[in-house]
Write an enzyme that holds these catalytic residues in place. Structure first.
Site, PDB file in Angstrom:
ATOM      1  N   ARG A   1      16.515  46.448 -17.412  1.00 46.58           N
ATOM      2  CA  ARG A   1      17.071  47.434 -18.360  1.00 46.58           C
ATOM      3  C   ARG A   1      17.735  46.642 -19.480  1.00 46.58           C
ATOM      4  O   ARG A   1      18.738  45.948 -19.260  1.00 46.58           O
ATOM      5  CB  ARG A   1      18.081  48.340 -17.660  1.00 46.58           C
TER       6      ARG A   1
ATOM      7  N   ASP B   1      18.720  65.132 -24.274  1.00 49.24           N
ATOM      8  CA  ASP B   1      19.243  63.833 -23.829  1.00 49.24           C
ATOM      9  C   ASP B   1      20.512  63.547 -24.626  1.00 49.24           C
ATOM     10  O   ASP B   1      20.793  64.204 -25.652  1.00 49.24           O
ATOM     11  CB  ASP B   1      18.162  62.741 -24.057  1.00 49.24           C
TER      12      ASP B   1
ATOM     13  N   HIS C   1      11.573  54.648 -21.963  1.00 47.72           N
ATOM     14  CA  HIS C   1      12.105  54.819 -20.607  1.00 47.72           C
ATOM     15  C   HIS C   1      10.994  55.450 -19.751  1.00 47.72           C
ATOM     16  O   HIS C   1      11.077  56.611 -19.353  1.00 47.72           O
ATOM     17  CB  HIS C   1      13.352  55.719 -20.674  1.00 47.72           C
TER      18      HIS C   1
ATOM     19  N   GLN D   1      11.606  57.232 -16.326  1.00 44.73           N
ATOM     20  CA  GLN D   1      12.187  58.560 -16.477  1.00 44.73           C
ATOM     21  C   GLN D   1      11.103  59.599 -16.761  1.00 44.73           C
ATOM     22  O   GLN D   1      11.068  60.664 -16.145  1.00 44.73           O
ATOM     23  CB  GLN D   1      13.217  58.543 -17.627  1.00 44.73           C
TER      24      GLN D   1
ATOM     25  N   ARG E   1      13.431  60.396  -9.518  1.00 39.82           N
ATOM     26  CA  ARG E   1      13.411  58.976  -9.910  1.00 39.82           C
ATOM     27  C   ARG E   1      13.106  58.121  -8.687  1.00 39.82           C
ATOM     28  O   ARG E   1      12.339  57.159  -8.756  1.00 39.82           O
ATOM     29  CB  ARG E   1      14.768  58.555 -10.504  1.00 39.82           C
TER      30      ARG E   1
HETATM   31  N1  NVA Z   1      18.730  57.923 -24.164  1.00 37.72           N
HETATM   32  C1  NVA Z   1      19.657  57.558 -23.113  1.00 37.72           C
HETATM   33  C2  NVA Z   1      19.016  57.642 -21.776  1.00 37.72           C
HETATM   34  C3  NVA Z   1      19.950  57.346 -20.627  1.00 37.72           C
HETATM   35  C4  NVA Z   1      19.267  57.338 -19.322  1.00 37.72           C
HETATM   36  C5  NVA Z   1      20.173  56.148 -23.347  1.00 37.72           C
HETATM   37  O1  NVA Z   1      19.421  55.275 -23.800  1.00 37.72           O
HETATM   38  O2  NVA Z   1      21.349  55.935 -23.112  1.00 37.72           O
HETATM   39  N1   CP Z   2      18.532  58.615 -16.356  1.00 38.85           N
HETATM   40  C1   CP Z   2      18.907  57.341 -16.159  1.00 38.85           C
HETATM   41  O1   CP Z   2      18.156  56.391 -16.389  1.00 38.85           O
HETATM   42  O2   CP Z   2      20.163  57.217 -15.681  1.00 38.85           O
HETATM   43  P1   CP Z   2      21.005  55.866 -15.532  1.00 38.85           P
HETATM   44  O3   CP Z   2      21.378  55.423 -16.911  1.00 38.85           O
HETATM   45  O4   CP Z   2      22.199  56.284 -14.704  1.00 38.85           O
HETATM   46  O5   CP Z   2      20.168  54.852 -14.835  1.00 38.85           O
END
Ligand code: NVA
Ligand code: CP
Length: 313
Positions: A104, A229, A131, A134, A298
């Site tokens: 990540r 989101d 992502h 997701q 997930r």
């Molecule tokens: N768009 C959000 C998704 C979190 C899972 C982010 O990048 O923070």
């Molecule tokens: N939706 C998601 O990826 O959540 P986290 O940021 O908690 O991993």
């Protein structure tokens, strides 16, 4: 002959590959015991440059449930994160220890570079650009609740220059789910043009329509799925909060907008969520919300992704 595959974005994943993962995930969800040894002796390393609840815990749990192990690796205390080592040397070294890499990161180019040098499969656990884990879990959630993809319409409201939006655009357009994005005007809030054009192309094959509108009511009209989101994704600096709240408030998912969707519309948010920002509490805590089914999926989807990638490696 086996060809190693990575999961970096869904752009280059075929509809059949996505279907295989979703079918395997559904099987794993139904009879998890069948897969309790699927990762016996295997190790996943999880590199984190950003925070996480779902991604971290669901990957680690998934590995444990399948008899394997997962290592949490905090990038800020790594030689890589401290600027003491290159991506090349980090990934070549990790390839000698473990069987799978999940990362990540902020910059998408960095995960592409990891995949380029890796001798083992690499999974994108979120970058600023995409992502894919997701979106795969979301597709499973849509199928669980709606039975099928064809002819369904997903409306996404809010910040659309966004990793989740990009991955939904790729995923929905391939699977035949119509997608309508409702976002403020201007490039700061709109999906990247290359993602839109790729989704439009995929939609020609699958029959899915792909639209962007700046009218939130038009976006949600008759939709089967209403998705939003965070307005303040992990990579957005706090000083942007005021301007974002101002621009995005017309796109907040509230009861009025939910009522414009199909009567059995579901509400989705990948989480984390802020009540009173991208949606009201009434919506996320209301009867249409399936946000915890998404979170659960997930786990099942990522277990399937890991099994599939190792089968091909
Ligand atoms: N768009 C959000 C998704 C979190 C899972 C982010 O990048 O923070
Ligand atoms: N939706 C998601 O990826 O959540 P986290 O940021 O908690 O991993």
């Amino acid at each position: 002959m086996k060809t190693m595959i990575h999961l970096i974005t869904l752009k280059n994943w075929a509809r059949e590959q996505i279907e295989e993962v979703l079918d395997l995930a559904a099987d794993m969800k139904k009879v998890p015991e069948k897969f309790q040894d699927a990762m016996r002796g295997k190790v996943l390393v999880m590199i984190f440059e950003k925070p996480s609840l779902r991604t971290r815990v669901s990957f680690e749990t998934g590995m444990c449930q399948m008899g394997g192990d997962a290592i949490y690796y905090d990038m800020s205390t790594s030689p890589l994160g401290m600027g003491k080592e290159t991506i090349h040397d980090t990934i070549r070294t990790l390839s000698r220890y473990v069987d799978l890499i999940m990362a990540r990161l902020y910059e998408h180019e960095k995960i592409e570079e990891m995949a380029k040098y890796s001798e083992i499969p690499v999974i994108n656990g979120l970058t600023n650009f995409s992502h894919p884990c997701q979106a795969l879990a979301d597709l499973l959630t849509v199928r669980d609740h709606k039975g099928s993809f064809k002819g369904r319409t997903l409306a996404y409201l809010g910040d659309a220059k966004n990793n989740v939006t990009h991955s939904l655009l790729y995923g929905c357009s391939k699977m035949g789910v119509n997608i309508r994005v409702g976002c403020p005007e201007g490039e700061d809030y709109s999906p990247l043009p290359e993602v839109l054009s790729s989704a439009l192309e995929a939609g020609k094959q699958s029959g899915a329509s792909v639209k962007v509108t700046h009218n939130p009511f038009e976006a949600v009209e008759g939709a089967d799925i209403i998705y939003t989101d965070s307005w303040m994704s992990y990579h957005i600096p706090p000083e942007e909060l005021e301007a974002r709240v101002k621009a995005l408030t017309p796109f907040q998912v509230d009861a009025k907008k939910m009522a414009l969707g199909a009567p059995d519309a579901i509400f989705m948010n990948c989480l984390p969520a802020l009540r009173g920002c991208e949606q009201t509490a009434e919506v996320i805590d209301g009867p249409h919300s399936v946000v915890f089914d998404q979170a659960e999926n997930r786990l099942h989807t990522q277990k399937a992704i890991m099994v599939k990638l190792l089968e091909e490696a």
